[in-house]
Motif scaffolding. Structure first.
Motif, PDB file in Angstrom:
ATOM      1  N   ILE A 142       0.884  -4.110  -6.407  1.00 19.42           N
ATOM      2  CA  ILE A 142       1.475  -4.922  -7.342  1.00 19.42           C
ATOM      3  C   ILE A 142       0.686  -6.063  -7.887  1.00 19.42           C
ATOM      4  O   ILE A 142      -0.049  -6.660  -6.921  1.00 19.42           O
ATOM      5  CB  ILE A 142       2.871  -5.739  -6.557  1.00 19.42           C
ATOM      6  CG1 ILE A 142       3.909  -4.664  -6.364  1.00 19.42           C
ATOM      7  CG2 ILE A 142       3.172  -6.867  -7.575  1.00 19.42           C
ATOM      8  CD1 ILE A 142       5.017  -5.278  -5.452  1.00 19.42           C
ATOM      9  N   TYR A 143       0.522  -6.064  -9.220  1.00 15.60           N
ATOM     10  CA  TYR A 143      -0.361  -7.270  -9.688  1.00 15.60           C
ATOM     11  C   TYR A 143       0.589  -8.388  -9.907  1.00 15.60           C
ATOM     12  O   TYR A 143       1.223  -8.499 -10.881  1.00 15.60           O
ATOM     13  CB  TYR A 143      -1.194  -6.913 -10.886  1.00 15.60           C
ATOM     14  CG  TYR A 143      -2.093  -7.663 -11.698  1.00 15.60           C
ATOM     15  CD1 TYR A 143      -2.898  -8.910 -10.980  1.00 15.60           C
ATOM     16  CD2 TYR A 143      -2.092  -7.728 -13.012  1.00 15.60           C
ATOM     17  CE1 TYR A 143      -3.714  -9.472 -11.767  1.00 15.60           C
ATOM     18  CE2 TYR A 143      -2.932  -8.530 -13.740  1.00 15.60           C
ATOM     19  CZ  TYR A 143      -3.693  -9.376 -13.019  1.00 15.60           C
ATOM     20  OH  TYR A 143      -4.657 -10.390 -13.735  1.00 15.60           O
ATOM     21  N   LEU A 144      -0.009  -9.793  -9.448  1.00 15.29           N
ATOM     22  CA  LEU A 144       0.639 -11.141  -9.763  1.00 15.29           C
ATOM     23  C   LEU A 144       0.014 -11.413 -10.891  1.00 15.29           C
ATOM     24  O   LEU A 144      -1.369 -11.925 -10.915  1.00 15.29           O
ATOM     25  CB  LEU A 144       0.464 -12.119  -8.704  1.00 15.29           C
ATOM     26  CG  LEU A 144       1.443 -11.698  -7.286  1.00 15.29           C
ATOM     27  CD1 LEU A 144       2.893 -11.676  -7.702  1.00 15.29           C
ATOM     28  CD2 LEU A 144       0.948 -10.427  -6.670  1.00 15.29           C
ATOM     29  N   THR A 145       0.856 -11.723 -11.995  1.00 18.15           N
ATOM     30  CA  THR A 145       0.320 -11.905 -13.415  1.00 18.15           C
ATOM     31  C   THR A 145       1.165 -12.667 -14.290  1.00 18.15           C
ATOM     32  O   THR A 145       2.526 -12.253 -14.101  1.00 18.15           O
ATOM     33  CB  THR A 145      -0.384 -10.725 -14.146  1.00 18.15           C
ATOM     34  OG1 THR A 145      -0.737 -11.077 -15.488  1.00 18.15           O
ATOM     35  CG2 THR A 145       0.692  -9.627 -14.160  1.00 18.15           C
ATOM     36  N   PRO A 146       0.752 -13.644 -15.132  1.00 21.19           N
ATOM     37  CA  PRO A 146       1.880 -14.089 -16.055  1.00 21.19           C
ATOM     38  C   PRO A 146       2.550 -13.390 -16.875  1.00 21.19           C
ATOM     39  O   PRO A 146       3.623 -13.628 -17.396  1.00 21.19           O
ATOM     40  CB  PRO A 146       1.014 -15.263 -16.765  1.00 21.19           C
ATOM     41  CG  PRO A 146      -0.105 -15.695 -15.764  1.00 21.19           C
ATOM     42  CD  PRO A 146      -0.503 -14.241 -15.149  1.00 21.19           C
ATOM     43  N   ASP A 147       1.967 -12.199 -17.252  1.00 21.00           N
ATOM     44  CA  ASP A 147       2.545 -11.225 -18.336  1.00 21.00           C
ATOM     45  C   ASP A 147       3.323 -10.155 -17.594  1.00 21.00           C
ATOM     46  O   ASP A 147       3.789  -9.215 -18.381  1.00 21.00           O
ATOM     47  CB  ASP A 147       1.354 -10.871 -19.284  1.00 21.00           C
ATOM     48  CG  ASP A 147       0.332 -10.037 -18.655  1.00 21.00           C
ATOM     49  OD1 ASP A 147       0.420  -9.907 -17.274  1.00 21.00           O
ATOM     50  OD2 ASP A 147      -0.738  -9.441 -19.262  1.00 21.00           O
ATOM     51  N   GLY A 148       3.452 -10.129 -16.349  1.00 20.15           N
ATOM     52  CA  GLY A 148       4.491  -9.137 -15.605  1.00 20.15           C
ATOM     53  C   GLY A 148       5.859  -9.646 -15.791  1.00 20.15           C
ATOM     54  O   GLY A 148       6.359 -10.531 -16.328  1.00 20.15           O
ATOM     55  N   VAL A 149       6.710  -8.659 -15.378  1.00 17.16           N
ATOM     56  CA  VAL A 149       8.138  -9.029 -15.591  1.00 17.16           C
ATOM     57  C   VAL A 149       8.591 -10.039 -14.674  1.00 17.16           C
ATOM     58  O   VAL A 149       7.983 -10.155 -13.504  1.00 17.16           O
ATOM     59  CB  VAL A 149       8.745  -7.572 -15.104  1.00 17.16           C
ATOM     60  CG1 VAL A 149       8.446  -7.154 -13.378  1.00 17.16           C
ATOM     61  CG2 VAL A 149      10.341  -7.859 -15.096  1.00 17.16           C
ATOM     62  N   ILE A 152      -2.467  -0.231 -10.760  1.00 13.53           N
ATOM     63  CA  ILE A 152      -1.421  -1.023 -10.789  1.00 13.53           C
ATOM     64  C   ILE A 152      -0.051  -0.155 -11.053  1.00 13.53           C
ATOM     65  O   ILE A 152      -0.025   0.537 -11.932  1.00 13.53           O
ATOM     66  CB  ILE A 152      -1.456  -2.150 -11.795  1.00 13.53           C
ATOM     67  CG1 ILE A 152      -2.719  -3.058 -11.305  1.00 13.53           C
ATOM     68  CG2 ILE A 152      -0.349  -3.124 -11.500  1.00 13.53           C
ATOM     69  CD1 ILE A 152      -2.747  -3.439  -9.959  1.00 13.53           C
ATOM     70  N   THR A 153       1.064  -0.309 -10.020  1.00 13.28           N
ATOM     71  CA  THR A 153       2.276   0.196 -10.355  1.00 13.28           C
ATOM     72  C   THR A 153       3.354  -0.596 -10.817  1.00 13.28           C
ATOM     73  O   THR A 153       4.262  -0.373 -11.187  1.00 13.28           O
ATOM     74  CB  THR A 153       2.829   0.803  -9.228  1.00 13.28           C
ATOM     75  OG1 THR A 153       2.896   0.053  -7.914  1.00 13.28           O
ATOM     76  CG2 THR A 153       1.852   2.235  -8.466  1.00 13.28           C
TER      77      THR A 153
END
Length: 223
Positions: free
Chosen positions: A84-91, A126-127
């Motif tokens: 899991i990538y923690l990012t502002p453009d994620g869900v 990244i999944t």
């Protein structure tokens, strides 16, 4: 459950896991949380993990090689259900996502930093990409703590009353109803009589109706 968190600032995340519910989960052996300093996989003596973006532009980008080496090394040791990538453009994180992740065994959290990661990391490893809101933080470390807390508290044996988690806000797409405790009257404000009636069915119906009312007023998008 085992969670491996990759970060350039792992020390920023240590204290949340040394207190309260998260500490209890770790002490009981219900959850393992391991922090990995990304600079340990740097490709030069300066422990560099960022570089300027191709094509120009402001800010720095997290390099692909250190991240790829770190994740690949972890994957060689065990199978991971999600990276899991923690990012502002994620869900945007919600209770359904937390519920789903709580039944997994091994997770990797990658904390973004600077302007983000080389796009090829997403393609290689990244999944799932998750955001905790429509705003930007200095890095993904605080978001990783939020995600870990939302997931770990759901694991069996973590909460003293496991039924408590099932009645949290959002579990049934409703906000929680009002709650009260002693004293019965305080500064002229009284506990609703229905809660003192002892009639479980009437109390359950009242709580549901109040949850619907509050959700309609505050978060109609959930209905």
């Amino acid at each position: 459950m085992r969670i491996d968190i990759i970060s350039v600032l792992p020390e920023l995340m240590e204290s949340p896991f040394q207190t309260s519910i998260l500490k209890r989960a770790v002490d009981k052996g219900v959850a393992e949380v391991h922090f990995h300093q990304l600079r340990n996989w740097s490709v030069n003596k300066h422990r560099q993990i960022d570089d300027e973006p191709y094509g120009g532009g402001a800010g720095m980008v997290m390099m692909i090689e250190p991240i790829d080496k770190c994740i690949s090394e972890l994957k060689a040791q065990r199978d991971y259900d999600e990276v899991i990538y923690l990012t502002p453009d994620g869900v945007t994180l919600n209770q359904k996502i937390a519920n789903t992740l709580s039944i997994k065994n091994n997770l990797i959290f990658l904390c973004g930093h600077y302007k983000g990661i080389d796009q090829r990391v997403r393609e290689l490893h990244i999944t799932k990409e998750i955001s905790i809101g429509d705003y930007v933080l200095t890095g993904g470390e605080l978001a990783a703590c939020v995600l870990a807390d939302s997931v770990i508290r759901l694991l069996p044996g973590v909460l003293n009353d496991e039924q408590s988690a099932l009645t949290d806000s959002f579990q049934d797409d409703l906000l929680s109803p009002p709650i009260y405790t002693r004293p019965e009257v305080y500064k002229g404000l009284e506990v609703p009589k229905i809660l003192l009636s002892g009639n479980s069915k009437m109390i359950e119906d009242w709580r549901y109706e109040e949850a619907v009312r509050i959700t309609t007023e505050k978060r109609p998008d959930l209905l």
